[in-house]
Write a protein that holds these residues in place. Structure first.
Motif, PDB file in Angstrom:
ATOM      1  N   PRO A  90      52.941  48.155  76.684  1.00 56.33           N
ATOM      2  CA  PRO A  90      51.914  49.191  76.489  1.00 56.33           C
ATOM      3  C   PRO A  90      51.476  49.895  77.761  1.00 56.33           C
ATOM      4  CG  PRO A  90      50.865  47.048  76.540  1.00 56.33           C
ATOM      5  CD  PRO A  90      52.338  46.795  76.714  1.00 56.33           C
ATOM      6  N   GLY A  91      52.325  49.883  78.791  1.00 51.79           N
ATOM      7  CA  GLY A  91      51.993  50.513  80.063  1.00 51.79           C
ATOM      8  C   GLY A  91      52.295  52.004  80.090  1.00 51.79           C
ATOM      9  N   HIS A  92      53.041  52.455  81.097  1.00 47.92           N
ATOM     10  CA  HIS A  92      53.192  53.887  81.349  1.00 47.92           C
ATOM     11  C   HIS A  92      53.842  54.660  80.207  1.00 47.92           C
ATOM     12  CE1 HIS A  92      51.687  53.339  85.294  1.00 47.92           C
ATOM     13  NE2 HIS A  92      52.764  52.781  85.821  1.00 47.92           N
ATOM     14  N   ALA A  93      54.906  54.114  79.624  1.00 47.85           N
ATOM     15  CA  ALA A  93      55.611  54.850  78.571  1.00 47.85           C
ATOM     16  C   ALA A  93      54.850  54.838  77.257  1.00 47.85           C
ATOM     17  CB  ALA A  93      57.014  54.272  78.378  1.00 47.85           C
ATOM     18  N   PHE A  94      53.686  54.226  77.239  1.00 47.72           N
ATOM     19  CA  PHE A  94      52.795  54.137  76.087  1.00 47.72           C
ATOM     20  C   PHE A  94      51.532  54.959  76.348  1.00 47.72           C
ATOM     21  CE2 PHE A  94      49.547  51.972  73.545  1.00 47.72           C
ATOM     22  CZ  PHE A  94      50.215  51.519  72.399  1.00 47.72           C
ATOM     23  N   GLN A  95      50.908  54.722  77.499  1.00 50.59           N
ATOM     24  CA  GLN A  95      49.633  55.366  77.830  1.00 50.59           C
ATOM     25  C   GLN A  95      49.775  56.864  78.093  1.00 50.59           C
ATOM     26  OE1 GLN A  95      48.690  56.152  81.542  1.00 50.59           O
ATOM     27  NE2 GLN A  95      47.234  57.493  80.494  1.00 50.59           N
ATOM     28  N   ILE A  96      50.788  57.262  78.847  1.00 47.93           N
ATOM     29  CA  ILE A  96      50.937  58.676  79.198  1.00 47.93           C
ATOM     30  C   ILE A  96      51.204  59.536  77.957  1.00 47.93           C
ATOM     31  CG2 ILE A  96      52.280  60.345  80.525  1.00 47.93           C
ATOM     32  CD1 ILE A  96      52.647  58.187  82.671  1.00 47.93           C
ATOM     33  N   PRO A  97      52.111  59.133  77.062  1.00 48.11           N
ATOM     34  CA  PRO A  97      52.273  59.918  75.829  1.00 48.11           C
ATOM     35  C   PRO A  97      51.017  59.960  74.965  1.00 48.11           C
ATOM     36  CG  PRO A  97      54.210  58.559  76.197  1.00 48.11           C
ATOM     37  CD  PRO A  97      53.173  58.127  77.201  1.00 48.11           C
ATOM     38  N   LEU A  98      50.264  58.854  74.897  1.00 48.24           N
ATOM     39  CA  LEU A  98      49.023  58.876  74.124  1.00 48.24           C
ATOM     40  C   LEU A  98      48.083  59.957  74.637  1.00 48.24           C
ATOM     41  CD1 LEU A  98      47.964  55.169  73.402  1.00 48.24           C
ATOM     42  CD2 LEU A  98      48.407  56.967  71.729  1.00 48.24           C
ATOM     43  N   ALA A  99      47.971  60.059  75.949  1.00 42.36           N
ATOM     44  CA  ALA A  99      47.114  61.100  76.527  1.00 42.36           C
ATOM     45  C   ALA A  99      47.644  62.484  76.184  1.00 42.36           C
ATOM     46  CB  ALA A  99      47.024  60.912  78.036  1.00 42.36           C
ATOM     47  N   ALA A 100      48.951  62.669  76.296  1.00 43.95           N
ATOM     48  CA  ALA A 100      49.550  63.981  76.032  1.00 43.95           C
ATOM     49  C   ALA A 100      49.418  64.384  74.572  1.00 43.95           C
ATOM     50  CB  ALA A 100      51.018  63.975  76.434  1.00 43.95           C
ATOM     51  N   GLU A 101      49.428  63.409  73.678  1.00 42.13           N
ATOM     52  CA  GLU A 101      49.372  63.689  72.244  1.00 42.13           C
ATOM     53  C   GLU A 101      47.956  63.931  71.733  1.00 42.13           C
ATOM     54  OE1 GLU A 101      51.326  60.332  70.498  1.00 42.13           O
ATOM     55  OE2 GLU A 101      53.230  60.757  71.500  1.00 42.13           O
ATOM     56  N   ASN A 102      46.958  63.697  72.560  1.00 45.76           N
ATOM     57  CA  ASN A 102      45.564  63.834  72.125  1.00 45.76           C
ATOM     58  C   ASN A 102      45.147  65.301  72.197  1.00 45.76           C
ATOM     59  OD1 ASN A 102      42.860  63.642  71.554  1.00 45.76           O
ATOM     60  ND2 ASN A 102      42.435  62.040  73.054  1.00 45.76           N
ATOM     61  N   LYS A 103      45.359  66.018  71.102  1.00 42.30           N
ATOM     62  CA  LYS A 103      45.099  67.461  71.086  1.00 42.30           C
ATOM     63  C   LYS A 103      43.612  67.802  71.141  1.00 42.30           C
ATOM     64  CE  LYS A 103      49.504  68.278  70.611  1.00 42.30           C
ATOM     65  NZ  LYS A 103      50.312  68.840  71.715  1.00 42.30           N
ATOM     66  N   ALA A 104      42.747  66.800  71.005  1.00 39.12           N
ATOM     67  CA  ALA A 104      41.312  67.066  71.101  1.00 39.12           C
ATOM     68  C   ALA A 104      40.887  67.358  72.534  1.00 39.12           C
ATOM     69  CB  ALA A 104      40.518  65.877  70.554  1.00 39.12           C
ATOM     70  N   PRO A 153      51.288  55.642  70.085  1.00 48.15           N
ATOM     71  CA  PRO A 153      51.872  56.963  70.368  1.00 48.15           C
ATOM     72  C   PRO A 153      53.037  57.257  69.438  1.00 48.15           C
ATOM     73  CG  PRO A 153      52.589  55.374  72.011  1.00 48.15           C
ATOM     74  CD  PRO A 153      51.562  54.671  71.160  1.00 48.15           C
ATOM     75  N   ARG A 154      53.235  58.536  69.145  1.00 46.99           N
ATOM     76  CA  ARG A 154      54.405  58.946  68.370  1.00 46.99           C
ATOM     77  C   ARG A 154      55.668  58.898  69.222  1.00 46.99           C
ATOM     78  NH1 ARG A 154      50.676  62.902  67.239  1.00 46.99           N
ATOM     79  NH2 ARG A 154      51.818  64.426  68.505  1.00 46.99           N
ATOM     80  N   SER A 155      55.508  59.133  70.507  1.00 48.30           N
ATOM     81  CA  SER A 155      56.647  59.232  71.417  1.00 48.30           C
ATOM     82  C   SER A 155      57.330  57.887  71.603  1.00 48.30           C
ATOM     83  CB  SER A 155      56.181  59.758  72.770  1.00 48.30           C
ATOM     84  OG  SER A 155      57.227  59.778  73.703  1.00 48.30           O
ATOM     85  N   ARG A 156      58.650  57.908  71.636  1.00 53.19           N
ATOM     86  CA  ARG A 156      59.465  56.724  71.936  1.00 53.19           C
ATOM     87  C   ARG A 156      60.018  56.863  73.358  1.00 53.19           C
ATOM     88  NH1 ARG A 156      57.266  55.270  67.972  1.00 53.19           N
ATOM     89  NH2 ARG A 156      56.336  54.185  69.703  1.00 53.19           N
ATOM     90  N   PHE A 157      60.631  55.792  73.874  1.00 55.06           N
ATOM     91  CA  PHE A 157      61.185  55.864  75.224  1.00 55.06           C
ATOM     92  C   PHE A 157      62.559  55.209  75.272  1.00 55.06           C
ATOM     93  CE2 PHE A 157      58.633  52.012  74.993  1.00 55.06           C
ATOM     94  CZ  PHE A 157      59.464  51.038  75.530  1.00 55.06           C
ATOM     95  N   ALA A 158      63.375  55.684  76.199  1.00 54.06           N
ATOM     96  CA  ALA A 158      64.693  55.119  76.451  1.00 54.06           C
ATOM     97  C   ALA A 158      64.616  54.165  77.638  1.00 54.06           C
ATOM     98  CB  ALA A 158      65.698  56.227  76.730  1.00 54.06           C
ATOM     99  N   ILE A 159      65.545  53.238  77.700  1.00 56.31           N
ATOM    100  CA  ILE A 159      65.667  52.337  78.851  1.00 56.31           C
ATOM    101  C   ILE A 159      66.976  52.667  79.547  1.00 56.31           C
ATOM    102  CG2 ILE A 159      65.849  49.939  79.609  1.00 56.31           C
ATOM    103  CD1 ILE A 159      64.171  49.144  77.188  1.00 56.31           C
ATOM    104  N   THR A 160      66.881  53.147  80.783  1.00 60.16           N
ATOM    105  CA  THR A 160      68.060  53.617  81.505  1.00 60.16           C
ATOM    106  C   THR A 160      68.051  53.091  82.935  1.00 60.16           C
ATOM    107  OG1 THR A 160      66.931  55.644  82.202  1.00 60.16           O
ATOM    108  CG2 THR A 160      68.159  55.745  80.148  1.00 60.16           C
TER     109      THR A 160
END
Length: 586
Positions: free
Chosen positions: A411-425, A359-366
């Motif tokens: 590679p869990g939620h902060a990886f899988q959810i952005p991958l789905a959102a980024e799939n413009k197909a 995924p292009r998206s990064r995540f913060a740890i808070t």
């Protein structure tokens, strides 16, 4: 308003070949597209789903949750299902047939929630509508319009709370509430605002403390003044009214029974929650038996990990050792956060070996916000964030932190959810979806994948992973035990206490979550089993042609889907010789 990640929806990506096939069936495909396009646009307006992949502009309004609006939703989704059922799936293109299957399941879930009047129970031990609103104040405000929109929301709080209170009162009248025992202390989260002496002390004022420099100083001052006035005159009084209702009416009269099957039309209600969260047609008895079998299997592996650690006592003694020895616990919140960050970066160094498409998206740890931390889970991840609970550090074992981090971040939620959102197909209703069986199943699979990736360097770390696997397998037993077999709260707690290394706080918090949120706990392990089954099938069929990166890409390319869709996708993966969806990245 922050993103609404819908738990009802799921989808599968269309390949170019499927796109070509779609052109061969213009009539049925066009009819179907017209239905879902119209409904999705309507739903976004109803539920105020934002238009950005990672949490777009702050919405200007709070949703209409009144009984009248709920009735309109029931009618709309009933009409939509009727329209879908007039389409013959066999006349759709191959890609549209997959869309149809997952979309129809989505509409059925939405419709079931309306039929059972789920909106009359807008809270559980883990989540509540007033907490969601407070969470808005932790979003990133970027523009002057964001602040003005948020102020509009704050002005609507009295209306929104009044409607939710009416809904809760209707649920209370028919015995449709979370069990009383799971709501103890939750009124404190309302009191934190209701009893505030200064509007600036509330969470709603936080966005106004540090405002973007692009907003002129004079405008910042005006926005702050309006916020103070609105919080004082609208938000705090609304919380005071809600607190009075909770303490005097709702909490004293909430249902005593724990089981979902004890609610109105309980057996059908619980089965609808199994379908919603697990997306499989299994009975509670079948799920209970799967849980018992998996608990026994994992226990054998836990005993081996205990032996590998060099511990000489029995299993109960080992659990006591893990729960009490200070070496396994952070001494400060910063230590816990930094350890989580190190683990996440360690995975980054391995990602390319196991995944072709990142995924292009990064995540913060808070850290989890202090006002909700006492009742919150150990961690939670999603687009752009991995929340780590630093409350009560003796309840947050470091030996489980690696499994938690792989689940909630990458590679869990902060990886899988952005991958789905980024799939413009994919159509938007598929990219913007989250279904528990897939999402939680994937994240749990990632915990176990960590063993193959070398992410558990000590026997204690590996035992932590196995304990988390056991925890999710035990959920199958506990959820069905409580909601179908009449288990007590103490019985459910004892089952986790005897079989996992969870802390006492986690055991109490988690059991209350399962009791007040029927069916959700079933999604994790059933989802993981489905992904493991699909992988084993592909490995056996493809032999040396099996490529783990291509397999993972094929599963993740789907977006969030009902579990049967995974089987169909992997059948195609095998038929295509193990070719991934992104061949240039294999």
């Amino acid at each position: 308003m922050r993103r609404v990640w819908l738990s009802f929806v799921a989808a599968a990506a269309l390949s170019l070949a499927e796109g070509s096939a779609m052109a061969a069936h213009p009539t049925a495909d066009a009819q179907f597209k017209a239905i879902y396009s119209r409904e999705w646009a309507w739903r976004k307006a109803q539920l105020l789903v934002d238009d950005d992949d990672t949490g777009g502009p702050i919405e200007a309004h709070l949703p209409d949750v009144s009984a009248k609006a709920q009735g309109l939703r029931l009618a709309y989704w009933t009409k939509t299902l009727g329209e879908l059922d007039r389409i013959k799936p066999a006349e759709l293109s191959k890609g549209a047939q997959v869309d149809y299957a997952v979309y129809r399941a989505q509409i059925v879930s939405l419709l079931n929630a309306q039929k059972f009047r789920e909106w009359e129970k807008p809270l559980n031990s883990d989540s509540y509508f007033w907490g969601d609103l407070a969470g808005e104040s932790r979003e990133t405000f970027k523009t002057e319009a964001d602040y003005k929109n948020f102020l509009t929301q704050l002005n609507e709080v009295p209306r929104y709370f009044a409607d939710e209170t009416d809904n809760m009162r209707a649920g209370l009248a028919r015995g449709f509430t979370p069990p009383k025992v799971t709501l103890q202390g939750r009124d404190a989260t309302i009191a934190a605002v209701a009893e505030a002496k200064d509007p600036k002390d509330t969470t709603f004022y936080k966005p106004f403390v540090d405002m973007p420099a692009a907003i002129p100083a004079a405008e910042q001052a005006a926005l702050r003044a309006e916020a103070i006035k609105t919080i004082a005159e609208k938000v705090i009084p609304a919380h005071q009214a809600l607190l009075k209702f909770m303490r005097e009416d709702y909490l004293p009269h909430a249902q005593e029974s724990l089981a979902a099957e004890a609610m109105p039309d309980g057996k059908a209600y619980y089965q609808s929650k199994i379908l919603e969260f697990a997306t499989v047609d299994l009975t509670p008895d079948q799920i209970h038996q799967i849980g018992l079998s998996e608990v026994a299997r994992i226990h054998t592996e836990m005993l081996q990990a205990m032996k590998d650690s060099g511990f000489s006592g029995d299993f109960p003694a080992f659990l006591t050792f893990l729960r009490t020895d200070k070496r396994f616990y952070a001494q400060t919140p910063d230590e816990l956060l930094k350890d989580a960050a190190f683990i996440a970066k360690e995975f980054d160094g391995k990602a390319g070996t196991w995944f072709g498409h990142l995924p292009r998206s990064r995540f913060a740890i808070t850290p989890v916000a202090p006002e909700i931390a006492p009742y919150y889970t150990a961690g939670r991840g999603g687009p752009g964030v991995y929340l780590v609970n630093t409350y009560d550090l003796p309840s947050r074992p470091l030996y489980a932190l690696r499994a938690l981090t792989l689940h909630e971040s990458a590679p869990g939620h902060a990886f899988q959810i952005p991958l789905a959102a980024e799939n413009k197909a994919q159509p938007e209703f598929r990219r913007r979806s989250y279904i528990s069986a897939y999402g939680e199943g994937w994240a749990l699979y990632c915990e176990q994948l960590g063993d193959e990736m070398g992410m558990y360097p000590t026997p204690y770390d590996r035992f932590g992973m196995l304990s988390y696997q056991m925890w999710r397998a035990a959920r199958l037993v506990v959820d069905t035990g409580v909601h179908h077999m009449g288990w007590s709260r103490q019985q459910a707690q004892g089952y986790l206490r005897d079989n996992t290394a969870l802390s006492e706080r986690e055991i109490t918090t988690e059991v209350d979550r399962y009791i007040s949120w029927p069916g959700q706990a079933l999604s994790y392990y059933l989802g993981e089993l489905q992904i493991e089954k699909a992988r084993a099938k592909a490995e056996k069929a493809l032999g040396p042609k099996f490529n783990i990166r291509a397999f993972h890409d094929a599963v993740l390319e789907l977006g969030s889907v009902p579990l049967p869709v995974i089987d169909a996708r992997i059948d195609r993966f095998i038929a295509e010789g193990g070719k991934g969806p992104y061949p240039d990245e294999e």
